[in-house]
Design an enzyme around this catalytic site. Structure first.
Site, mmCIF file in Angstrom:
data_model
loop_
_atom_site.group_PDB
_atom_site.id
_atom_site.type_symbol
_atom_site.label_atom_id
_atom_site.label_comp_id
_atom_site.label_asym_id
_atom_site.label_seq_id
_atom_site.Cartn_x
_atom_site.Cartn_y
_atom_site.Cartn_z
ATOM 1 N N CYS A 157 58.700 28.399 -20.063
ATOM 2 C CA CYS A 157 59.012 28.138 -21.471
ATOM 3 C C CYS A 157 59.719 29.330 -22.129
ATOM 4 O O CYS A 157 59.819 29.395 -23.352
ATOM 5 C CB CYS A 157 57.757 27.774 -22.259
ATOM 6 S SG CYS A 157 56.858 26.363 -21.566
ATOM 7 N N ILE A 174 62.755 26.439 -19.742
ATOM 8 C CA ILE A 174 62.469 25.999 -18.384
ATOM 9 C C ILE A 174 60.978 25.825 -18.152
ATOM 10 O O ILE A 174 60.150 26.541 -18.711
ATOM 11 C CB ILE A 174 63.051 27.008 -17.356
ATOM 12 C CG1 ILE A 174 63.030 26.418 -15.939
ATOM 13 C CG2 ILE A 174 62.316 28.350 -17.414
ATOM 14 C CD1 ILE A 174 63.847 27.206 -14.939
#
Length: 267
Positions: free
Chosen positions: A216, A77
């Site tokens: 991330c 993400i």
């Protein structure tokens, strides 16, 4: 050398909705596969949006239920929004595609951009993107009377990729530095030998957007922006022509090679 064109889709008040940009990526991807257009880099800003790659875990998403768009790229993400330069290089590569080499080229272009603005950045082993390295361990403050434990977070890091290693990469911050900070995120997809998705470069965004997620999926590192690291105002308008120049130099002049597949000799 292959021709590279840039398409500035929209910035500021004309920022491009994520779905619109995704649709345009797919359209250009199909045209590039059919050799109807040259290699193309879409450049833009998005309105605030969270996007999640295929490996995003539930506990890395916003705890307050903020909507997230699930996408078909690798990685986990991240956030896109004002103050962040987003680039989607749609490039035809020789098959089998060397994904790591493509990631390295994008990293190299963005490292050069940072250097031109006076900021030293690098790669970090096992992790994609462009990083500002944290403080050396000997400069790390410890709480008086507390217990300092250094451990290697990559032991349980699904995103660690041993191919992202070697002389181009600084050692991980595991037990060596206080906190590395990622200034540019990279997440790509390759379909039919043509790349999609790409990079997001934090120029001067509101960094509080990253507080709602585990960016991330990396819990032991931070997030940086060019403006914050330099301690002065920097705009997308300033960065855009510099980014185009370095992307053009790196991507057009790259010697594209297929990935080498190591085969185990038959017994």
């Amino acid at each position: 050398m292959s021709e590279l064109r840039f398409v500035r889709m929209g910035f500021g008040a004309d920022a491009v909705e994520y779905q619109e940009a995704w649709d345009e990526q797919r359209r250009v991807h199909a045209a590039r596969f059919a050799d109807e257009v040259p290699d193309t880099v879409l450049l833009l800003e998005h309105p605030p949006v969270y996007t999640a790659g295929r490996r995003t875990a539930d506990n890395e998403r916003p705890l307050d239920g903020t909507p997230v768009i699930d996408v078909d790229r690798g990685g986990k993400i991240t956030w896109h929004g004002p103050g962040q330069l987003v680039g989607y290089p749609i490039q035809k590569l020789p098959r089998p595609v060397d994904v790591v080499a493509h990631v390295r080229r994008l990293e190299e272009a963005l490292i050069r951009v940072c250097a031109e603005f006076g900021l030293e950045t690098t790669r970090v082993e096992g992790r994609s993107g462009v990083w500002v390295l944290g403080d050396p361990v000997e400069q790390r403050p410890h709480a008086l009377g507390g217990l300092a434990l250094d451990f290697d977070p990559r032991l349980t890091d699904e995103e660690f990729d041993p191919r992202l290693n070697g002389p181009e990469y600084a050692p991980s911050n595991a037990g060596q530095r206080r906190e590395d900070r990622k200034i540019a995120q990279i997440g790509i997809r390759v379909a039919k030998g043509v790349t999609m998705h790409g990079f997001s470069f934090n120029v001067n965004p509101d960094m509080k957007w990253f507080d709602r997620i585990i960016p991330c999926g990396i819990r032991d590192a931070g997030v940086a922006s060019l403006a914050a690291e330099l301690g002065r105002e920097v705009t997308i308008e300033e960065v855009l022509p510099v980014a185009e120049r370095h992307l053009k130099d790196v991507l057009e002049n790259a010697e594209l090679k297929p990935r080498v597949i190591e085969r185990t000799p038959a017994a």
